[in-house]
Motif scaffolding. Structure first.
Motif, mmCIF file in Angstrom:
data_model
loop_
_atom_site.group_PDB
_atom_site.id
_atom_site.type_symbol
_atom_site.label_atom_id
_atom_site.label_comp_id
_atom_site.label_asym_id
_atom_site.label_seq_id
_atom_site.Cartn_x
_atom_site.Cartn_y
_atom_site.Cartn_z
ATOM 1 N N PRO A 1 2.860 0.662 -2.845
ATOM 2 C CA PRO A 1 1.500 1.455 -3.167
ATOM 3 C C PRO A 1 0.405 0.691 -3.164
ATOM 4 O O PRO A 1 0.258 -0.518 -3.588
ATOM 5 C CB PRO A 1 1.783 2.263 -4.233
ATOM 6 C CG PRO A 1 2.891 1.436 -5.002
ATOM 7 C CD PRO A 1 3.667 0.674 -4.061
ATOM 8 N N SER B 1 -4.488 3.046 -7.489
ATOM 9 C CA SER B 1 -4.974 4.700 -7.502
ATOM 10 C C SER B 1 -6.544 4.158 -7.750
ATOM 11 O O SER B 1 -6.919 3.086 -8.471
ATOM 12 C CB SER B 1 -4.665 5.566 -8.409
ATOM 13 O OG SER B 1 -4.885 4.892 -9.745
ATOM 14 N N ARG C 1 2.139 -1.281 2.947
ATOM 15 C CA ARG C 1 2.423 0.233 2.675
ATOM 16 C C ARG C 1 2.914 1.104 3.316
ATOM 17 O O ARG C 1 3.665 2.044 2.809
ATOM 18 C CB ARG C 1 0.520 0.583 2.841
ATOM 19 C CG ARG C 1 0.346 2.059 2.498
ATOM 20 C CD ARG C 1 0.408 2.366 0.988
ATOM 21 N NE ARG C 1 0.180 3.842 1.032
ATOM 22 C CZ ARG C 1 -0.967 4.368 1.040
ATOM 23 N NH1 ARG C 1 -2.025 4.020 1.021
ATOM 24 N NH2 ARG C 1 -1.102 5.779 0.669
#
Length: 354
Positions: free
Chosen positions: A328, A331, A323
Motif C-alpha cells: 500500500p 493514506s 502497489r
C-alpha cells in the motif's frame, strides 16, 4: 588574493554563484510540478511508501536505522549497538565493552538526516557526553578505517531480476594541508568550501585550528562523507561497469524488498570494491535518497534537475508496480502525520548538532 577576489570571497556570494549551497526549497521549487504530476499518475501524494515495502515510509522520511541494519548482511556492515532513551551512560559503556567495540567510534541518531547529530567518539567521556545530550534514540557504530567513500544509487524494478546503478558519487572529506607557515584556520579561510562551514569547525575544533601544520602534513577536519558537513562530492558515475553492477546487485537483492535507494559505502580500493572485498555499508537510504552525484561542482542546476526528475520517474514506476503487488501507499492521514513527526524529529536533530 586581490581586493576584487576578497570582496566575493564571502559566504553570501559563494552561495549565490554556486547552487550546490542553496537551500532544498530553492533547488527543488522549479521541479515540484513534475512531482505533482507523478502523484496524479499514482493517484496518491504518498506513493513513495511502496518503493521499499519493508522500510518505514519506504525510506522517504523517519525511517529507523535500527530496523534497517538487521536487513543488511552482517559481513558488510560495521558492528553497531543501539540505545533507546532514557539512557544511562554507564549502561552504554558496558554494552560497548560487551560487544568489543573500541575507539574511535561513531555516534548517530537512529533517525537521521544530512549528517545531523553524527559525532566521532574517541573516549569514554565522549560517549558519556553523547548519551547524556541525545534527544533521540541513537546507535554507536565501530569506525570503518577504509579511506575511501562513495554513494552508490541502486534501482531495481519489482518485475525484473536484475537492478542497475544509476549514479555514483565520490566523497572527499574536508581536510587541510599545511605549508609550515599558516595555521589551519588561516588555510581553511582561504578555501571557499571550508569558509561555508567555518562556524561548525570552530565549534568542534576551537583553538586546535591555530595549529601550524608542517609543510605537506595533511589533517582531516571533518571525517564525514556528508555535503552538509563540508565534503566535496564528485560525480564518478562513469566508473560503473558490469563487475561493479553485479556486486552491488547481488548485495541489494539480499536486502528484503529493497528496490530504490543509495548505499553509502566505505572501501579500501576500487578494484576490491568491484570484487566485493574490503568494504562496508555505512548506511542504506531509501525513497528519500537524493542522486547526490548532482552536487559535483562541475554540474549545472539544469543537470541536477534532469537527474532528480529521472530518479523520481523511476521511484514512481517502482512504487506503482509494488502497489499492484499489494503493497500500500500511505493514506492522506498517514502522510500528514509523517510530515508532522519529521518536523519534531528535525528540531531534535538540530539540537544534537554542533
Amino acid at each position: 588574493m586581490n581586493s576584487f577576489q576578497r570582496f566575493f570571497h564571502q559566504p553570501f556570494f559563494i552561495r549565490l554563484f554556486n547552487w550546490e549551497y542553496w537551500s532544498f526549497g530553492a533547488v527543488y521549487a522549479c521541479i515540484y510540478p513534475v512531482w505533482f504530476l507523478l502523484c496524479l499518475r499514482a493517484r496518491s501524494f504518498f506513493f513513495f511508501a511502496a518503493a521499499n515495502p519493508r522500510i518505514r515510509n519506504g525510506g522517504f522520511l523517519n525511517e529507523s536505522k535500527e530496523e534497517i541494519v538487521p536487513m543488511i548482511p552482517e559481513e558488510w556492515h560495521p558492528r553497531t549497538a543501539f540505545f533507546a532513551l532514557p539512557c544511562n551512560a554507564d549502561h552504554v559503556l558496558a554494552e560497548l565493552q560487551r560487544k568489543g567495540l573500541s575507539y574511535p567510534l561513531m555516534g548517530k541518531p537512529n533517525v537521521g538526516g544530512r549528517g545531523r547529530g553524527v559525532k566521532v567518539l574517541g573516549s569514554d567521556d565522549d560517549v558519556r557526553a553523547y548519551a547524556q545530550t541525545a534527544f533521540l534514540d541513537f546507535h554507536i557504530q565501530e569506525y570503518v578505517p577504509y579511506k575511501n567513500e562513495v554513494g552508490i544509487f541502486y534501482c531495481r524494478y519489482p518485475d525484473q531480476d536484475r537492478g542497475s546503478i544509476t549514479g555514483i558519487v565520490e566523497k572527499e572529506f574536508m581536510s587541510v594541508t599545511g605549508d609550515g607557515v599558516h595555521s589551519m584556520r588561516e588555510l581553511l579561510l582561504k578555501n571557499k568550501r571550508a569558509l561555508m562551514y567555518m562556524e561548525s569547525y570552530e565549534t568542534i575544533h576551537g583553538e586546535f585550528l591555530d595549529t601550524v601544520l608542517s609543510k605537506g602534513e595533511k589533517h582531516v577536519i571533518s571525517p564525514f562523507g556528508n555535503h552538509a558537513r563540508g565534503a566535496l562530492f564528485l560525480d564518478v558515475s562513469h566508473r560503473t561497469d558490469e563487475m561493479l553492477t553485479e556486486t552491488i546487485d547481488a548485495l541489494c537483492r539480499q536486502i528484503p524488498d529493497f528496490y530504490y535507494g543509495r548505499l553509502d559505502v566505505r572501501y579500501q580500493s576500487w578494484e576490491e570494491l568491484k570484487a566485493g572485498k574490503h568494504f562496508a555499508i555505512i548506511e542504506v537510504n531509501g525513497a528519500g535518497s537524493e542522486p547526490t552525484h548532482i552536487y559535483d561542482p562541475k554540474h549545472s542546476l539544469f543537470f541536477a534537475w534532469k537527474e532528480i526528475v529521472r530518479h523520481w520517474i523511476i521511484l514512481n514506476r517502482i512504487s506503482r508496480q509494488n502497489r499492484r503487488k499489494g503493497h500500500p501507499y500511505l493514506s492522506l492521514r498517514e502522510g500528514i502525520e509523517m510530515f508532522r513527526e519529521n518536523k519534531a524529529l528535525s528540531e531534535k536533530l538540530d539540537a544534537m548538532t554542533d
